[in-house]
Design an enzyme around this catalytic site. Structure first.
Site, PDB file in Angstrom:
ATOM      1  N   CYS A 406       0.827  -1.207   0.000  1.00  0.00           N
ATOM      2  CA  CYS A 406       0.000   0.000   0.000  1.00  0.00           C
ATOM      3  C   CYS A 406       0.870   1.270   0.000  1.00  0.00           C
ATOM      4  O   CYS A 406       1.409   1.634  -1.037  1.00  0.00           O
ATOM      5  CB  CYS A 406      -0.972  -0.049   1.173  1.00  0.00           C
ATOM      6  SG  CYS A 406      -2.454   0.906   0.874  1.00  0.00           S
ATOM      7  N   HIS A 535      -3.630  -5.213   0.501  1.00  0.00           N
ATOM      8  CA  HIS A 535      -3.023  -5.760   1.726  1.00  0.00           C
ATOM      9  C   HIS A 535      -3.160  -7.280   1.721  1.00  0.00           C
ATOM     10  O   HIS A 535      -4.101  -7.818   2.298  1.00  0.00           O
ATOM     11  CB  HIS A 535      -3.721  -5.197   2.961  1.00  0.00           C
ATOM     12  CG  HIS A 535      -3.467  -3.755   3.189  1.00  0.00           C
ATOM     13  ND1 HIS A 535      -2.471  -3.296   4.022  1.00  0.00           N
ATOM     14  CD2 HIS A 535      -4.048  -2.659   2.667  1.00  0.00           C
ATOM     15  CE1 HIS A 535      -2.469  -1.977   4.014  1.00  0.00           C
ATOM     16  NE2 HIS A 535      -3.417  -1.559   3.198  1.00  0.00           N
ATOM     17  N   GLU A 537      -1.729  -9.453   3.357  1.00  0.00           N
ATOM     18  CA  GLU A 537      -1.565 -10.094   4.679  1.00  0.00           C
ATOM     19  C   GLU A 537      -2.900 -10.522   5.291  1.00  0.00           C
ATOM     20  O   GLU A 537      -2.960 -11.458   6.077  1.00  0.00           O
ATOM     21  CB  GLU A 537      -0.816  -9.184   5.654  1.00  0.00           C
ATOM     22  CG  GLU A 537      -1.466  -7.846   5.990  1.00  0.00           C
ATOM     23  CD  GLU A 537      -1.090  -6.732   5.014  1.00  0.00           C
ATOM     24  OE1 GLU A 537      -0.609  -7.061   3.908  1.00  0.00           O
ATOM     25  OE2 GLU A 537      -1.285  -5.555   5.349  1.00  0.00           O
TER      26      GLU A 537
END
Ligand code: GLN
Length: 596
Positions: A406, A535, A537
């Site tokens: 990001c 993102h 993750e």
């Protein structure tokens, strides 16, 4: 519907989230379908505008909900996809009741905390609990409710009253309450008074904990357990000792050893409950996978290390990057390496720090220079961004693996524009609204004025562009034509600069459907220089690491080729009892995940 309430006493931050997630996992192992709700008694409507330094990471869901990091734990442990409804705050409940009052729904009645707020809480929980969250697409059997804060706080009072009533409403065999407490050690003595007091407080509020989970540094002595049982009017087996462990993955094992499953079986009278044999088999598989995972993790703990420099602005509170760390851990395990995270405050890499505090500056640079890989995670605001540019520059020019997430993508672009394209004053509009070279600009999807819930949020598709089959990242996504990942941002690469940047060698290999928003960049002539606007993750799982993280950690550990080959061979694998696509294919399943 069966409910497990997990509340806490003595202090906050005691590990209720992991105990709640572990309990849910254990219930899955007996074949139940589990979901989870987090109650945060603060007035914020959601976690979107809360500082990560105060509250830890803001977790983002498929539907764009910005929620407490505990929902990330639930998704990872229970292998579910939650919605914003699974997060309940005081602000959300009051907003709901006040909106109804303004609509005239209460027909002239006086609107009060009891019964209107307390009823709204119960109705919301009952409705949310029934929402399917896994690939069975069926209503869950059990809902874990984690009540944030500590019992006795003024702000949690309406929730406690709602829980007291919900227990009656759910019926005798359908509600189990676990109260989490702390047993401190003073002069080598395990002190039980705080727990006794916490149980007294809970009972005074009308709650009757069935199980007392005691957090402690060391295992609880038998005498301590007996004392707690005696003074809290429970049997010793109802006192669960949750000592500090090497890794939170061990907590389900710790609870299982203390017969939590058997106790839940009794309390819920599960023997009389109809559980599908297929789910029982699947449950056994989940449990054996989990045990394997924890033992293999121990093996990795002794193996070779891969060191990752995390260059961010919220490094003082490691929970600010919880999912990033989890994703790194998942990847390190897949690479059979022990993860060493090197926390670097981005500001310390800046020239200004050299003047004000040379020691910090040199230490930060020394740490950056010796790390195997450099990660610049998401963030907001000006502070530290020049340090991020410096970190991206270091990684790019020294051929050190880089992963930008990001903001980490946006500043990799700023760095490239300045140092390769010669746009010396390249900047993001977020940092300087008047910049003459706005390589990153404000590109909202919705509202330009309001701050809350107006970012580009949640699951969005990224399309791999033509002629990108060389991409190492794309290979790890199994050469998929497109991937779905979760987003959370307002700013993006300025489309006007894209051809200039691409001509100079910065390949935007993934874009949105309209081709206007740059989602993934990768450098061809570099061991691993990848940055993503999303993102990844948030979708990483222990047995199915996120591809951008996996490639990054593998490159940092010098095993990218081997890991890419292994990953390709794992197109379809059995994880958590389901046949699922191998690591990285989650983008194709539209966010429906199948591994813990
Ligand atoms: N602040 C940047 C934006 O709003 C990056 C956001 C992030 O890193 N999550 O676009």
């Amino acid at each position: 519907m069966k409910y497990v309430l997990v509340s806490g006493g003595v202090i906050s931050g005691i590990g209720k989230g992991i105990i709640a997630s572990s309990t849910g996992l254990l219930l899955k192992t007996v074949g139940l379908k589990a979901t989870a709700i987090k109650i945060d008694p603060y007035l914020n409507v959601d976690a979107g505008l809360m500082s990560p330094l105060e509250h830890g990471e803001c977790f983002v869901l498929d539907d764009g909900g910005e929620v407490d990091l505990d929902l990330g734990n639930y998704e990872r442990y229970l292998n579910v996809t939650l919605t914003r409804g699974n997060s309940i705050t005081t602000g959300r409940m009051y907003q709901h009741v006040i909106e109804r009052e303004r609509r005239g729904d209460y027909l002239g009645k006086t609107v009060q905390v009891v019964p209107h707020i307390t009823n709204a809480i119960q109705e919301t929980i009952e409705e949310t609990a029934r929402t399917p969250v896994d690939d069975t697409n069926e209503e869950p059997d059990v809902c874990i409710i984690e009540l944030g804060g500590t019992v006795g706080d003024i702000e949690s009072a309406p929730f406690i009253e709602a829980m007291r009533q919900l227990r009656r409403r759910a019926g005798r065999d359908n509600f189990v309450h676990i109260h989490v407490s702390l047993v401190p050690v003073i002069s080598e003595e395990q002190k039980t008074k705080p727990t006794q007091q916490a149980i007294r407080d809970a009972r005074a509020a009308g709650l009757a904990p069935d199980l007392i989970a005691c957090r402690c540094i060391q295992p609880l002595a038998e005498a301590t357990i007996n004392k707690i049982a005696m003074f809290c009017q429970v049997e010793p087996m109802q006192v669960l000792a949750v000592r500090d462990v090497e890794s939170t993955y061990h907590v389900p094992l710790l609870l299982e050893q203390q017969k939590l499953i058997d106790q839940l079986r009794d309390l819920f009278r599960l023997d009389a409950y109809n559980i599908s044999p297929a789910l029982v088999t699947k449950g056994h598989q989940i449990w054996s996978d989990w045990k394997k995972l924890t033992t293999s993790q121990e093996r990795f703990l002794e193996s070779e290390t891969v060191s990752i420099a995390l260059v961010g602005k919220y490094t003082n509170l490691h929970d600010s990057y919880l999912s990033v760390i989890k994703a790194l851990e998942h990847s390190a395990m897949a690479c059979q390496r022990k993860l060493k995270t090197v926390w670097i405050d981005a500001e310390h890499l800046e020239k200004a720090t050299l003047d004000s505090n040379p020691e910090k500056y040199h230490k930060a640079w020394q740490e950056l220079c010796t790390a195997n890989g450099v990660l610049v995670p998401g963030g907001f605001g000006n502070r530290g961004t020049e340090g991020m540019v410096a970190a991206a520059h270091w990684a790019r020019t020294k051929s050190i693996p880089y992963l930008g997430i990001c903001l980490g993508l946006q500043f990799a672009v700023v760095e490239f524009a300045r140092n390769v394209c010669g746009l010396k004053s390249a900047q993001s509009e977020e940092m300087d609204a008047q910049t003459t070279e706005p390589v990153v600009i404000f590109m909202p999807e919705v509202d330009r004025t309001k701050m809350g819930a107006t970012m580009r949020l949640g699951l969005r598709p990224t399309i791999f562009q033509e002629n990108t089959s060389w991409s190492r990242l794309r290979k790890l996504y199994h050469d998929a034509p497109m991937v779905n990942e979760r987003h959370r941002h307002r700013y993006e690469v300025n489309p006007k600069y894209v051809s200039r940047l691409s001509d100079a060698g910065l390949s935007f290999i993934g874009k949105d459907e309209a081709g206007e928003r740059m989602s993934i960049l990768e450098l061809k002539d570099h061991p691993w220089f990848v940055a993503v606007q999303f993102h990844p993750e948030y979708l990483s799982r222990v047995l199915r690491p996120s591809p951008p993280y996996l490639g990054f950690v593998a490159a940092s550990a010098g095993v990218l080729e081997k890991v890419t080959a292994e990953n390709a061979a794992r197109q379809t694998t059995t994880v958590n009892g389901d046949a699922v696509h191998g690591p990285g294919s989650h983008g194709l399943t539209n966010g429906v995940k199948s591994a813990p």
